[in-house]
Design a protein around this motif. Structure first.
Motif, PDB file in Angstrom:
ATOM      1  N   TYR A  24       0.819  -1.261   0.150  1.00 36.18           N
ATOM      2  CA  TYR A  24       0.056   0.111  -0.212  1.00 36.18           C
ATOM      3  C   TYR A  24       0.203   1.373  -0.325  1.00 36.18           C
ATOM      4  O   TYR A  24       0.741   2.178  -0.522  1.00 36.18           O
ATOM      5  CB  TYR A  24      -0.814  -0.313   1.178  1.00 36.18           C
ATOM      6  N   ASP A 134     -10.374   5.501   5.278  1.00 36.97           N
ATOM      7  CA  ASP A 134     -10.490   4.243   6.177  1.00 36.97           C
ATOM      8  C   ASP A 134     -10.955   2.938   4.824  1.00 36.97           C
ATOM      9  O   ASP A 134     -10.535   1.936   5.129  1.00 36.97           O
ATOM     10  CB  ASP A 134     -11.345   4.074   8.087  1.00 36.97           C
ATOM     11  N   LEU A 135     -12.346   3.932   4.515  1.00 39.35           N
ATOM     12  CA  LEU A 135     -12.701   2.743   3.359  1.00 39.35           C
ATOM     13  C   LEU A 135     -12.543   2.522   2.574  1.00 39.35           C
ATOM     14  O   LEU A 135     -11.894   1.234   1.834  1.00 39.35           O
ATOM     15  CB  LEU A 135     -14.476   3.302   3.315  1.00 39.35           C
ATOM     16  N   GLU A 136     -11.485   3.676   1.457  1.00 39.05           N
ATOM     17  CA  GLU A 136     -10.542   3.272   0.373  1.00 39.05           C
ATOM     18  C   GLU A 136      -9.897   3.049   0.720  1.00 39.05           C
ATOM     19  O   GLU A 136      -9.342   2.002   0.306  1.00 39.05           O
ATOM     20  CB  GLU A 136     -10.385   4.082   0.412  1.00 39.05           C
ATOM     21  N   TYR A 137      -8.784   3.035   2.291  1.00 43.71           N
ATOM     22  CA  TYR A 137      -7.586   1.669   2.919  1.00 43.71           C
ATOM     23  C   TYR A 137      -7.687   0.267   2.761  1.00 43.71           C
ATOM     24  O   TYR A 137      -7.596  -0.050   2.038  1.00 43.71           O
ATOM     25  CB  TYR A 137      -7.266   2.435   4.219  1.00 43.71           C
ATOM     26  N   ARG A 138      -9.509   0.369   3.277  1.00 41.58           N
ATOM     27  CA  ARG A 138      -9.900  -1.112   2.786  1.00 41.58           C
ATOM     28  C   ARG A 138     -10.039  -1.663   1.783  1.00 41.58           C
ATOM     29  O   ARG A 138      -8.955  -2.749   1.480  1.00 41.58           O
ATOM     30  CB  ARG A 138     -10.896  -1.434   4.050  1.00 41.58           C
ATOM     31  N   LYS A 139     -10.548  -1.158   1.243  1.00 45.85           N
ATOM     32  CA  LYS A 139     -10.876  -1.359  -0.574  1.00 45.85           C
ATOM     33  C   LYS A 139      -9.883  -1.763  -0.939  1.00 45.85           C
ATOM     34  O   LYS A 139      -9.345  -2.710  -1.777  1.00 45.85           O
ATOM     35  CB  LYS A 139     -11.631  -0.718  -1.156  1.00 45.85           C
ATOM     36  N   TYR A 140      -8.410  -0.688  -1.282  1.00 45.31           N
ATOM     37  CA  TYR A 140      -7.589  -1.122  -1.794  1.00 45.31           C
ATOM     38  C   TYR A 140      -6.910  -2.576  -0.705  1.00 45.31           C
ATOM     39  O   TYR A 140      -5.705  -3.568  -1.566  1.00 45.31           O
ATOM     40  CB  TYR A 140      -6.307  -0.065  -1.334  1.00 45.31           C
ATOM     41  N   GLN A 142      -7.827  -5.137   0.401  1.00 45.02           N
ATOM     42  CA  GLN A 142      -8.603  -6.045  -0.034  1.00 45.02           C
ATOM     43  C   GLN A 142      -7.693  -6.617  -2.033  1.00 45.02           C
ATOM     44  O   GLN A 142      -7.833  -7.827  -2.097  1.00 45.02           O
ATOM     45  CB  GLN A 142      -9.854  -5.705  -1.016  1.00 45.02           C
ATOM     46  N   ASN A 143      -7.442  -5.105  -2.333  1.00 43.38           N
ATOM     47  CA  ASN A 143      -7.641  -5.476  -3.858  1.00 43.38           C
ATOM     48  C   ASN A 143      -5.552  -6.381  -3.917  1.00 43.38           C
ATOM     49  O   ASN A 143      -5.444  -6.773  -4.778  1.00 43.38           O
ATOM     50  CB  ASN A 143      -7.127  -4.782  -4.583  1.00 43.38           C
ATOM     51  N   ASN A 146      -5.475 -10.190  -3.412  1.00 43.20           N
ATOM     52  CA  ASN A 146      -6.025 -10.234  -4.437  1.00 43.20           C
ATOM     53  C   ASN A 146      -4.549 -10.764  -5.233  1.00 43.20           C
ATOM     54  O   ASN A 146      -4.860 -11.766  -6.190  1.00 43.20           O
ATOM     55  CB  ASN A 146      -7.102  -9.986  -5.224  1.00 43.20           C
TER      56      ASN A 146
END
Length: 165
Positions: A24, A134-140, A142-143, A146
């Protein structure tokens, strides 16, 4: 030019979270990312007095802290791209720091030259950088999960654990 590194020596989960944080930070700082992976298998057939690790007919059953070799966890391609055999140079650790905004972190990096920036285990969006969404961080994250290229045996475990119960 600093490298972002993940270099924890504790359990597999902690190492993977640190690696994801390193990936990240590397992305948002436009820097290279590397990881170290010291083999740490404290529970072997001979040393495990708590029966956390059992070996029977070349099958290993594990409960508790145990870290296999990086070659057992990641694909060859991932290792070739990101593995760092050893760290030689100065390390900037952000584990115990809190920044009210990301720009303060960038200023500190600008004035202090380090060979490596060590990614922490803790959540970057709520514990270190107060202005990262925080939401953007968590989505990132997750990517990033993957994008990690695991070995075939680990992929099988992940697929098996993803199945509904």
């Amino acid at each position: 030019m600093s490298l972002i590194i993940a270099s924890r020596t504790d359990g597999t989960g902690s190492r993977l979270i640190s690696l994801m944080n390193a990936m990240y930070l590397a992305k948002i700082l436009n820097k290279q990312v590397k990881f170290t992976w010291k083999n740490y298998i404290p529970f072997t057939k001979d040393s495990d007095t708590n029966n956390f690790r059992k070996v029977e007919n070349d099958n290993v059953s594990i409960l508790g802290l145990c870290v296999e070799s990086h070659t057992e966890i990641f694909s060859k391609n991932f290792i070739d791209k990101y593995f760092l055999e050893s760290i030689n140079g100065s390390i900037f650790r952000i584990d115990d720091k809190v920044y009210t905004n990301f720009d303060l972190f960038l200023k500190e990096l600008k004035f202090n030259k380090y060979d490596y920036i060590s990614a922490p285990l803790i959540d970057l969006s709520t514990r270190i950088f107060k202005d990262i969404d925080d939401l953007e961080y968590r989505k990132y994250m997750q990517n990033i999960w993957n994008d990690i290229e695991f070995s075939e045996s680990v992929k099988k475990i992940v697929i098996e654990q993803s199945k509904p119960v």
